[in-house]
Motif scaffolding. Sequence first.
Motif, PDB file in Angstrom:
ATOM      1  N   GLY A 111     -13.643  -4.639  18.523  1.00 34.91           N
ATOM      2  CA  GLY A 111     -14.923  -4.964  18.676  1.00 34.91           C
ATOM      3  C   GLY A 111     -15.768  -3.859  17.792  1.00 34.91           C
ATOM      4  N   ASN A 112     -14.974  -3.167  16.959  1.00 33.06           N
ATOM      5  CA  ASN A 112     -15.780  -2.342  16.277  1.00 33.06           C
ATOM      6  C   ASN A 112     -15.756  -2.739  14.712  1.00 33.06           C
ATOM      7  N   GLU A 113     -16.847  -2.294  13.782  1.00 32.60           N
ATOM      8  CA  GLU A 113     -17.098  -2.393  12.476  1.00 32.60           C
ATOM      9  C   GLU A 113     -15.925  -1.445  11.888  1.00 32.60           C
ATOM     10  N   VAL A 114     -14.943  -1.915  10.929  1.00 35.98           N
ATOM     11  CA  VAL A 114     -14.093  -1.051  10.420  1.00 35.98           C
ATOM     12  C   VAL A 114     -13.950  -1.333   8.837  1.00 35.98           C
ATOM     13  N   CYS A 115     -13.616  -0.351   8.155  1.00 37.34           N
ATOM     14  CA  CYS A 115     -13.069  -0.594   6.773  1.00 37.34           C
ATOM     15  C   CYS A 115     -11.722  -0.284   6.404  1.00 37.34           C
ATOM     16  N   VAL A 116     -10.812  -0.855   5.707  1.00 35.21           N
ATOM     17  CA  VAL A 116      -9.478  -0.914   5.591  1.00 35.21           C
ATOM     18  C   VAL A 116      -9.193  -0.683   4.153  1.00 35.21           C
ATOM     19  N   LEU A 117      -8.395   0.421   3.910  1.00 39.24           N
ATOM     20  CA  LEU A 117      -7.903   0.708   2.495  1.00 39.24           C
ATOM     21  C   LEU A 117      -6.669   0.393   1.960  1.00 39.24           C
ATOM     22  N   GLY A 118      -6.524  -0.353   1.143  1.00 36.89           N
ATOM     23  CA  GLY A 118      -5.044  -0.723   0.604  1.00 36.89           C
ATOM     24  C   GLY A 118      -4.994  -1.927  -0.246  1.00 36.89           C
ATOM     25  N   SER A 119      -3.769  -2.383  -0.574  1.00 33.62           N
ATOM     26  CA  SER A 119      -3.358  -3.652  -1.442  1.00 33.62           C
ATOM     27  C   SER A 119      -3.388  -4.620  -0.660  1.00 33.62           C
ATOM     28  N   ILE A 120      -4.390  -5.609  -1.044  1.00 28.67           N
ATOM     29  CA  ILE A 120      -4.417  -7.015  -0.395  1.00 28.67           C
ATOM     30  C   ILE A 120      -3.253  -7.803  -0.866  1.00 28.67           C
ATOM     31  N   LYS A 121      -2.547  -8.447   0.059  1.00 28.42           N
ATOM     32  CA  LYS A 121      -1.544  -9.346   0.017  1.00 28.42           C
ATOM     33  C   LYS A 121      -1.882 -10.592   0.858  1.00 28.42           C
ATOM     34  N   SER A 122      -1.200 -11.703   0.439  1.00 29.98           N
ATOM     35  CA  SER A 122      -1.266 -12.842   1.329  1.00 29.98           C
ATOM     36  C   SER A 122      -0.145 -13.083   2.316  1.00 29.98           C
ATOM     37  N   HIS A 123      -0.144 -13.474   3.487  1.00 28.18           N
ATOM     38  CA  HIS A 123       0.625 -13.830   4.461  1.00 28.18           C
ATOM     39  C   HIS A 123       0.413 -14.967   5.238  1.00 28.18           C
ATOM     40  N   GLU A 124       1.209 -16.096   4.904  1.00 27.71           N
ATOM     41  CA  GLU A 124       1.016 -17.390   5.237  1.00 27.71           C
ATOM     42  C   GLU A 124      -0.604 -17.892   5.054  1.00 27.71           C
ATOM     43  N   GLY A 125      -1.234 -17.583   3.812  1.00 34.22           N
ATOM     44  CA  GLY A 125      -2.486 -17.990   3.630  1.00 34.22           C
ATOM     45  C   GLY A 125      -3.618 -16.906   4.039  1.00 34.22           C
ATOM     46  N   THR A 126      -3.166 -16.149   4.863  1.00 33.30           N
ATOM     47  CA  THR A 126      -4.169 -15.171   5.344  1.00 33.30           C
ATOM     48  C   THR A 126      -4.131 -13.639   4.395  1.00 33.30           C
ATOM     49  N   PRO A 127      -5.170 -13.265   4.053  1.00 32.75           N
ATOM     50  CA  PRO A 127      -5.269 -12.055   3.277  1.00 32.75           C
ATOM     51  C   PRO A 127      -5.040 -10.923   4.238  1.00 32.75           C
ATOM     52  N   GLN A 128      -4.175  -9.908   3.786  1.00 32.79           N
ATOM     53  CA  GLN A 128      -3.716  -8.850   4.642  1.00 32.79           C
ATOM     54  C   GLN A 128      -3.675  -7.600   3.847  1.00 32.79           C
ATOM     55  N   ILE A 129      -3.800  -6.412   4.518  1.00 35.61           N
ATOM     56  CA  ILE A 129      -3.252  -5.058   4.131  1.00 35.61           C
ATOM     57  C   ILE A 129      -2.564  -4.693   5.268  1.00 35.61           C
ATOM     58  N   GLU A 130      -1.356  -3.828   4.883  1.00 38.98           N
ATOM     59  CA  GLU A 130      -0.312  -3.482   5.687  1.00 38.98           C
ATOM     60  C   GLU A 130      -0.880  -1.622   5.686  1.00 38.98           C
ATOM     61  N   VAL A 131      -1.083  -1.310   7.046  1.00 42.98           N
ATOM     62  CA  VAL A 131      -1.816   0.074   6.987  1.00 42.98           C
ATOM     63  C   VAL A 131      -0.515   0.948   7.479  1.00 42.98           C
ATOM     64  N   GLU A 132      -0.373   2.198   6.935  1.00 40.65           N
ATOM     65  CA  GLU A 132       0.674   2.840   7.285  1.00 40.65           C
ATOM     66  C   GLU A 132       0.319   4.000   7.860  1.00 40.65           C
ATOM     67  N   SER A 133      -1.122   4.546   7.804  1.00 36.95           N
ATOM     68  CA  SER A 133      -1.705   5.813   8.176  1.00 36.95           C
ATOM     69  C   SER A 133      -3.158   5.599   8.649  1.00 36.95           C
ATOM     70  N   PRO A 134      -3.456   6.355   9.493  1.00 38.14           N
ATOM     71  CA  PRO A 134      -4.899   6.340  10.149  1.00 38.14           C
ATOM     72  C   PRO A 134      -5.839   6.544   9.015  1.00 38.14           C
ATOM     73  N   ASP A 135      -5.680   7.163   7.872  1.00 38.54           N
ATOM     74  CA  ASP A 135      -6.484   7.599   7.092  1.00 38.54           C
ATOM     75  C   ASP A 135      -6.840   6.196   6.087  1.00 38.54           C
ATOM     76  N   GLN A 136      -6.137   5.044   6.471  1.00 40.46           N
ATOM     77  CA  GLN A 136      -6.404   3.967   5.743  1.00 40.46           C
ATOM     78  C   GLN A 136      -7.353   3.122   6.514  1.00 40.46           C
ATOM     79  N   ILE A 137      -7.925   3.455   7.560  1.00 38.41           N
ATOM     80  CA  ILE A 137      -8.783   2.792   8.519  1.00 38.41           C
ATOM     81  C   ILE A 137      -9.901   3.737   9.001  1.00 38.41           C
ATOM     82  N   ASN A 138     -11.078   3.341   8.520  1.00 35.95           N
ATOM     83  CA  ASN A 138     -12.387   3.951   8.915  1.00 35.95           C
ATOM     84  C   ASN A 138     -13.113   3.252   9.999  1.00 35.95           C
TER      85      ASN A 138
END
Length: 140
Positions: A111-138
């Motif tokens: 329910g929040n507005e969030v920013c995610v840092l990382g390399s964008i990949k595609s999984h089954e047609g949906t863009p995604q970023i794999e997050v390994e650390s809380p530092d990647q999400i603000n």
Amino acid sequence: MISSFRKYFKFILPIMILIIVIGLVFSRVYQPETGIPEPEMRISANEAKDHIGKAAEVCGDVANARFISNIEGQPTFINFGLPDPNQDFTAVIWGINRSKWNQPPENIYSGNEVCVLGSIKSHEGTPQIEVESPDQINLK
């Protein structure tokens, strides 16, 4: 000449084998951290599909977030834009990384507005970023 080659080969071969073994051991022991890639751009969740393969900061409203403990990898899916299965973008936190958060990630970001840092990949047609650390999400 061949006999002198054999003489030196007896000494060189064990040294070469030792160097190779040491190299293999160190290659397994030393694993440099991948780190968070420096974002090339800041984009909205619905623009992520146009930037597959790029490092970016992807921002948007979290439509839903859920932890699925009964499938392989125990992922937490943080879906942006619309709820799953019609999401614009997904941030994935694998179970092995969940302990890095003080609270369950799905409770923090839902329910929040969030920013995610990382390399964008595609999984089954949906863009995604794999997050390994809380530092990647603000949270915004």
